[in-house]
Design a protein around this motif. Sequence first.
Motif, PDB file in Angstrom:
ATOM      1  N   PRO A   1      62.712 -75.653 -77.845  1.00 18.46           N
ATOM      2  CA  PRO A   1      62.713 -76.997 -78.291  1.00 18.46           C
ATOM      3  C   PRO A   1      62.556 -78.455 -77.213  1.00 18.46           C
ATOM      4  N   HIS A   2      64.000 -77.465 -76.148  1.00 17.73           N
ATOM      5  CA  HIS A   2      63.985 -78.287 -75.091  1.00 17.73           C
ATOM      6  C   HIS A   2      63.343 -78.421 -73.700  1.00 17.73           C
ATOM      7  N   LEU A   3      62.505 -76.815 -73.531  1.00 16.09           N
ATOM      8  CA  LEU A   3      61.776 -76.883 -72.960  1.00 16.09           C
ATOM      9  C   LEU A   3      60.183 -77.772 -72.740  1.00 16.09           C
ATOM     10  N   ALA A   4      59.946 -78.021 -74.604  1.00 15.89           N
ATOM     11  CA  ALA A   4      58.959 -78.920 -74.059  1.00 15.89           C
ATOM     12  C   ALA A   4      58.792 -79.799 -74.462  1.00 15.89           C
ATOM     13  N   THR A   5      60.432 -80.959 -74.335  1.00 14.12           N
ATOM     14  CA  THR A   5      60.372 -82.151 -74.250  1.00 14.12           C
ATOM     15  C   THR A   5      60.407 -82.233 -71.794  1.00 14.12           C
ATOM     16  N   LEU A   6      61.230 -81.336 -72.397  1.00 11.96           N
ATOM     17  CA  LEU A   6      61.209 -80.773 -69.926  1.00 11.96           C
ATOM     18  C   LEU A   6      59.787 -80.963 -69.383  1.00 11.96           C
ATOM     19  N   GLN A   7      59.328 -80.190 -70.463  1.00  9.69           N
ATOM     20  CA  GLN A   7      57.388 -80.502 -69.558  1.00  9.69           C
ATOM     21  C   GLN A   7      56.675 -81.439 -70.214  1.00  9.69           C
TER      22      GLN A   7
ATOM     23  N   THR B   1      53.364 -77.357 -57.894  1.00  8.18           N
ATOM     24  CA  THR B   1      53.842 -76.947 -59.629  1.00  8.18           C
ATOM     25  C   THR B   1      55.169 -76.298 -59.208  1.00  8.18           C
ATOM     26  N   MET B   2      56.109 -76.628 -60.965  1.00  7.49           N
ATOM     27  CA  MET B   2      57.660 -76.905 -60.930  1.00  7.49           C
ATOM     28  C   MET B   2      57.647 -75.351 -61.703  1.00  7.49           C
ATOM     29  N   ALA B   3      58.373 -74.182 -61.608  1.00 13.00           N
ATOM     30  CA  ALA B   3      58.850 -73.519 -62.051  1.00 13.00           C
ATOM     31  C   ALA B   3      59.986 -73.783 -63.283  1.00 13.00           C
ATOM     32  N   ILE B   4      59.635 -73.364 -64.118  1.00 12.17           N
ATOM     33  CA  ILE B   4      61.060 -73.670 -65.182  1.00 12.17           C
ATOM     34  C   ILE B   4      61.554 -72.237 -65.602  1.00 12.17           C
TER      35      ILE B   4
ATOM     36  N   LEU C   1      57.809 -83.911 -66.715  1.00 15.31           N
ATOM     37  CA  LEU C   1      57.621 -83.783 -65.952  1.00 15.31           C
ATOM     38  C   LEU C   1      56.271 -83.920 -65.556  1.00 15.31           C
ATOM     39  N   THR C   2      55.128 -84.017 -67.233  1.00 21.68           N
ATOM     40  CA  THR C   2      53.900 -84.150 -67.187  1.00 21.68           C
ATOM     41  C   THR C   2      53.602 -86.348 -67.134  1.00 21.68           C
ATOM     42  N   ALA C   3      54.423 -86.694 -67.792  1.00 21.20           N
ATOM     43  CA  ALA C   3      53.939 -88.111 -67.189  1.00 21.20           C
ATOM     44  C   ALA C   3      55.138 -88.763 -66.050  1.00 21.20           C
ATOM     45  N   ALA C   4      55.303 -88.018 -65.949  1.00 18.04           N
ATOM     46  CA  ALA C   4      55.758 -88.463 -63.719  1.00 18.04           C
ATOM     47  C   ALA C   4      54.705 -87.311 -62.579  1.00 18.04           C
ATOM     48  N   GLY C   5      53.555 -86.874 -63.618  1.00 21.88           N
ATOM     49  CA  GLY C   5      52.856 -86.550 -62.450  1.00 21.88           C
ATOM     50  C   GLY C   5      52.331 -85.159 -62.074  1.00 21.88           C
TER      51      GLY C   5
END
Length: 366
Positions: free
Chosen positions: A48-54, A37-40, A57-61
């Motif tokens: 709003p940008h946090l949701a995009t980044l997460q 798990t990566m901490a952000i 990451l989810t899409a990349a597993g």
Amino acid sequence: MTIVPVALGARSYDVVIEAGLLARAGDRLAPLSRGRTMAIVTDENVRPHLATLQAALTAAGVASEAIVLPPGEATKSWAQLEALSDRLLDLGVERGDHVIALGGGVIGDLVGFACSILKRGCGFVQVPTTLLAQVDSSVGGKTAINTRAGKNLIGAFHQPALVLIDPQVLDTLPDRQVRAGYAEVVKYGLIDDPAFFAWCEANGPALLTGVPEAREAAIAYSVAAKARIVGEDERETKGRRALLNLGHTFGHALEADTGFSDKLLHGEAVAAGMALAFGFSASQGLMPESDADRVAAHLRSVGLPDGLAAAGVSGDGKALVAHMLHDKKMDAGTLPFLLARGIGETFVDKQVDLGAVAAFLDAQPR
């Protein structure tokens, strides 16, 4: 896509610049996750940008855990450093992990410093979301917090493993924040490239109104300029990297006078500081008054402060110089100043008479 390498031997890393990169960041970050798990770490303004980044990451597993801090310069503090360090330890961050700093210069500086001391040093990634952070603070490994004595006085050199810059995130940034970041773009022309300063005069308004080509060109140029200087002088021991402090000695004093608050943003202080550095240089006969006037005129034309009055500073020369004496660049009791012989001809002067600086500041309009 533009990739700018920061060449530092074993500590080398890439700065990747691409519109829309945040939504595709998972592919770049997955190799650094080690299946963990990566901490952000971010702040309330960047949610709003946090949701995009997460989602990326989810899409990349890659699983992620977010730590959301209060926004503003006050977050660069002992209290927030302690709270962040405890939170990262609670999440089980290991020395081989990489923490993601998603935000502006405050988040990047705080997270970088926390990672420099957590378990004697863990990795981190810069994902800057302000123009100032994209063109300056996310590159080069300077990390710090502020103290009562002054700005950035407690910190460490700790290079990121990767910097991911998406110019599109600037579309959500308030105009004032974009202007503040633009001061650091102008700085690179004033240091050693008069042609780039002329480019800023011609293209600065387009950059500030959101023209993608102007923004991407300015970011790529600025990052490459800083990477070159950092590669030559990583820890500011040879003098070359000190040139990046243009406007900062005056600027930090202005920030101190205004309480390190939103009354004067860091980039605004740097803009006023650069105008003062060029004005002082001209007052000492080092350069033509016309060059100092040209610098001030450009800053003024884009809505940046060009002196004490525009910066809302009330302290007298003696008080402002007293703030300067807490500068982290003090060396053997002397304070190096960044002065200029003209646009694109900045140099370090270690023998400036502080009395002359105080008198110059006292003579400035309030």
